[in-house]
Scaffold this motif. Structure first.
Motif, PDB file in Angstrom:
ATOM      1  N   THR A  48      36.311  39.115  22.764  1.00  0.00           N
ATOM      2  CA  THR A  48      37.595  39.562  22.963  1.00  0.00           C
ATOM      3  C   THR A  48      38.514  39.078  22.213  1.00  0.00           C
ATOM      4  O   THR A  48      39.277  39.609  21.274  1.00  0.00           O
ATOM      5  CB  THR A  48      38.090  39.453  24.364  1.00  0.00           C
ATOM      6  OG1 THR A  48      36.905  40.364  25.433  1.00  0.00           O
ATOM      7  CG2 THR A  48      39.278  39.863  24.639  1.00  0.00           C
ATOM      8  N   ARG A  49      38.513  37.660  21.815  1.00  0.00           N
ATOM      9  CA  ARG A  49      39.674  37.155  21.203  1.00  0.00           C
ATOM     10  C   ARG A  49      39.396  37.338  19.687  1.00  0.00           C
ATOM     11  O   ARG A  49      40.282  37.726  18.994  1.00  0.00           O
ATOM     12  CB  ARG A  49      39.241  35.351  21.326  1.00  0.00           C
ATOM     13  CG  ARG A  49      40.271  34.736  22.306  1.00  0.00           C
ATOM     14  CD  ARG A  49      40.267  33.453  22.182  1.00  0.00           C
ATOM     15  NE  ARG A  49      39.301  32.942  23.247  1.00  0.00           N
ATOM     16  CZ  ARG A  49      38.226  32.117  22.922  1.00  0.00           C
ATOM     17  NH1 ARG A  49      38.217  31.383  21.990  1.00  0.00           N
ATOM     18  NH2 ARG A  49      37.114  31.902  24.259  1.00  0.00           N
ATOM     19  N   SER A  50      38.152  37.730  19.246  1.00  0.00           N
ATOM     20  CA  SER A  50      37.834  37.804  17.866  1.00  0.00           C
ATOM     21  C   SER A  50      38.393  39.443  17.553  1.00  0.00           C
ATOM     22  O   SER A  50      38.772  39.648  16.612  1.00  0.00           O
ATOM     23  CB  SER A  50      36.319  37.831  17.638  1.00  0.00           C
ATOM     24  OG  SER A  50      35.782  36.582  17.736  1.00  0.00           O
ATOM     25  N   LEU A  51      37.979  40.389  18.485  1.00  0.00           N
ATOM     26  CA  LEU A  51      38.651  41.481  18.432  1.00  0.00           C
ATOM     27  C   LEU A  51      40.112  41.624  18.391  1.00  0.00           C
ATOM     28  O   LEU A  51      40.678  42.528  17.512  1.00  0.00           O
ATOM     29  CB  LEU A  51      37.991  42.388  19.756  1.00  0.00           C
ATOM     30  CG  LEU A  51      36.554  42.872  19.700  1.00  0.00           C
ATOM     31  CD1 LEU A  51      36.071  43.727  20.835  1.00  0.00           C
ATOM     32  CD2 LEU A  51      36.109  43.696  18.305  1.00  0.00           C
ATOM     33  N   ILE A  52      40.499  40.934  19.141  1.00  0.00           N
ATOM     34  CA  ILE A  52      42.336  40.691  19.096  1.00  0.00           C
ATOM     35  C   ILE A  52      42.543  40.324  17.875  1.00  0.00           C
ATOM     36  O   ILE A  52      43.705  41.097  17.131  1.00  0.00           O
ATOM     37  CB  ILE A  52      42.655  40.005  20.318  1.00  0.00           C
ATOM     38  CG1 ILE A  52      42.541  41.067  21.506  1.00  0.00           C
ATOM     39  CG2 ILE A  52      44.265  39.774  20.104  1.00  0.00           C
ATOM     40  CD1 ILE A  52      42.778  39.915  22.799  1.00  0.00           C
ATOM     41  N   VAL A 102      31.860  32.878  28.509  1.00  0.00           N
ATOM     42  CA  VAL A 102      32.265  32.355  27.240  1.00  0.00           C
ATOM     43  C   VAL A 102      32.137  33.414  26.196  1.00  0.00           C
ATOM     44  O   VAL A 102      32.886  33.605  25.435  1.00  0.00           O
ATOM     45  CB  VAL A 102      31.607  31.119  26.965  1.00  0.00           C
ATOM     46  CG1 VAL A 102      31.674  30.454  25.653  1.00  0.00           C
ATOM     47  CG2 VAL A 102      31.919  29.992  27.989  1.00  0.00           C
ATOM     48  N   ILE A 103      31.029  33.904  26.088  1.00  0.00           N
ATOM     49  CA  ILE A 103      30.624  34.894  25.001  1.00  0.00           C
ATOM     50  C   ILE A 103      31.650  36.115  25.078  1.00  0.00           C
ATOM     51  O   ILE A 103      32.158  36.553  23.922  1.00  0.00           O
ATOM     52  CB  ILE A 103      29.334  35.506  25.008  1.00  0.00           C
ATOM     53  CG1 ILE A 103      28.297  34.428  24.872  1.00  0.00           C
ATOM     54  CG2 ILE A 103      29.061  36.707  24.258  1.00  0.00           C
ATOM     55  CD1 ILE A 103      26.887  34.645  24.842  1.00  0.00           C
ATOM     56  N   GLY A 105      42.562  42.651  15.337  1.00  0.00           N
ATOM     57  CA  GLY A 105      43.562  43.872  15.422  1.00  0.00           C
ATOM     58  C   GLY A 105      42.683  45.183  16.071  1.00  0.00           C
ATOM     59  O   GLY A 105      43.210  46.130  15.897  1.00  0.00           O
ATOM     60  N   LEU A 106      41.741  45.039  16.595  1.00  0.00           N
ATOM     61  CA  LEU A 106      40.744  46.223  17.236  1.00  0.00           C
ATOM     62  C   LEU A 106      41.100  46.334  18.787  1.00  0.00           C
ATOM     63  O   LEU A 106      41.522  45.236  19.234  1.00  0.00           O
ATOM     64  CB  LEU A 106      39.359  45.865  17.001  1.00  0.00           C
ATOM     65  CG  LEU A 106      38.731  45.961  15.780  1.00  0.00           C
ATOM     66  CD1 LEU A 106      37.240  45.404  15.539  1.00  0.00           C
ATOM     67  CD2 LEU A 106      38.913  47.097  14.865  1.00  0.00           C
ATOM     68  N   SER A 107      40.716  47.506  19.137  1.00  0.00           N
ATOM     69  CA  SER A 107      41.317  47.644  20.631  1.00  0.00           C
ATOM     70  C   SER A 107      40.097  47.130  21.257  1.00  0.00           C
ATOM     71  O   SER A 107      38.957  47.413  20.816  1.00  0.00           O
ATOM     72  CB  SER A 107      41.592  48.932  20.919  1.00  0.00           C
ATOM     73  OG  SER A 107      42.929  49.548  20.026  1.00  0.00           O
ATOM     74  N   THR A 108      40.419  46.585  22.571  1.00  0.00           N
ATOM     75  CA  THR A 108      39.300  46.292  23.539  1.00  0.00           C
ATOM     76  C   THR A 108      38.924  47.641  24.177  1.00  0.00           C
ATOM     77  O   THR A 108      39.467  48.653  24.269  1.00  0.00           O
ATOM     78  CB  THR A 108      39.749  45.181  24.466  1.00  0.00           C
ATOM     79  OG1 THR A 108      40.480  45.598  25.326  1.00  0.00           O
ATOM     80  CG2 THR A 108      40.010  44.021  23.824  1.00  0.00           C
TER      81      THR A 108
END
Length: 188
Positions: free
Chosen positions: A102-106, A96-97, A109-112
């Protein structure tokens, strides 16, 4: 018997005295015999009771050990299942974390990390193919070109690692002032 004693006591008081004395003597001897018998057999009784107590203690200990073993097996199975549930819960929480991050980074606009690794692989592949093409075209300048390509790749990797995404600056909106024209005064 009391009538006999009364008769005898009236006729011969000495005889009554001797009878009571003999009777007391017999009672005393009977008591001593009973005491001696109890002492002899008391040791046997005590040793027999000790043996019975020992066997009873062994049986009780065996039963208690069996019960304790059953309880410890039960506790082990319970702790095993609780541990598994806790492990599963931690794994779910981690997932979940990870998804939330990941959703927050996306959304920012940041790359994973996966995207950056894929980009690095692609850059490495392109660099190798560029070096290979350059080597095929200029055999004498092959080493110099390869070094330059490697330097460029290293520089790009460092630049990619240092890149940070800043939020876009807000546009300032300037309100246009509308000029109000005053009607020209009538010609005089």
């Amino acid at each position: 018997m009391a009538k006999k004693l009364n008769k005898t006591a009236k006729s011969n008081p000495k005889q009554v005295n001797n009878g009571v004395h003999a009777s007391a003597q017999q009672i005393w001897q009977a008591g001593l015999d009973a005491l001696a018998k109890t002492q002899r057999e008391g040791g046997k009784v005590i040793s027999r009771l000790a043996k019975e107590g020992s066997s009873l203690q062994k049986r009780t200990r065996k039963i208690a050990e069996e019960k304790a073993s059953d309880l410890s097996d039960g506790f082990l199975s319970i702790t095993g299942s609780v541990g598994k549930q806790a492990s599963d819960s931690w794994e779910k929480l981690e997932q979940v974390i990870e998804q939330t991050v990941t959703r927050s980074l996306i959304s920012l606009g940041l790359s994973t990390q996966k995207e950056l690794q894929a980009l690095h692989k692609r850059i490495d592949g392109l660099t190798k193919s560029a070096v290979k093409k350059a080597a095929d075209k200029k055999p004498t300048a092959k080493k110099a070109t390869a070094k330059k390509a490697v330097k460029k790749t290293a520089t790009k990797k460092v630049a990619l690692k240092k890149v940070t995404v800043k939020p876009a600056a807000k546009k300032k909106t300037v309100a246009k002032k509308t000029a109000t024209r005053t009607p020209a005064k009538a010609a005089k």
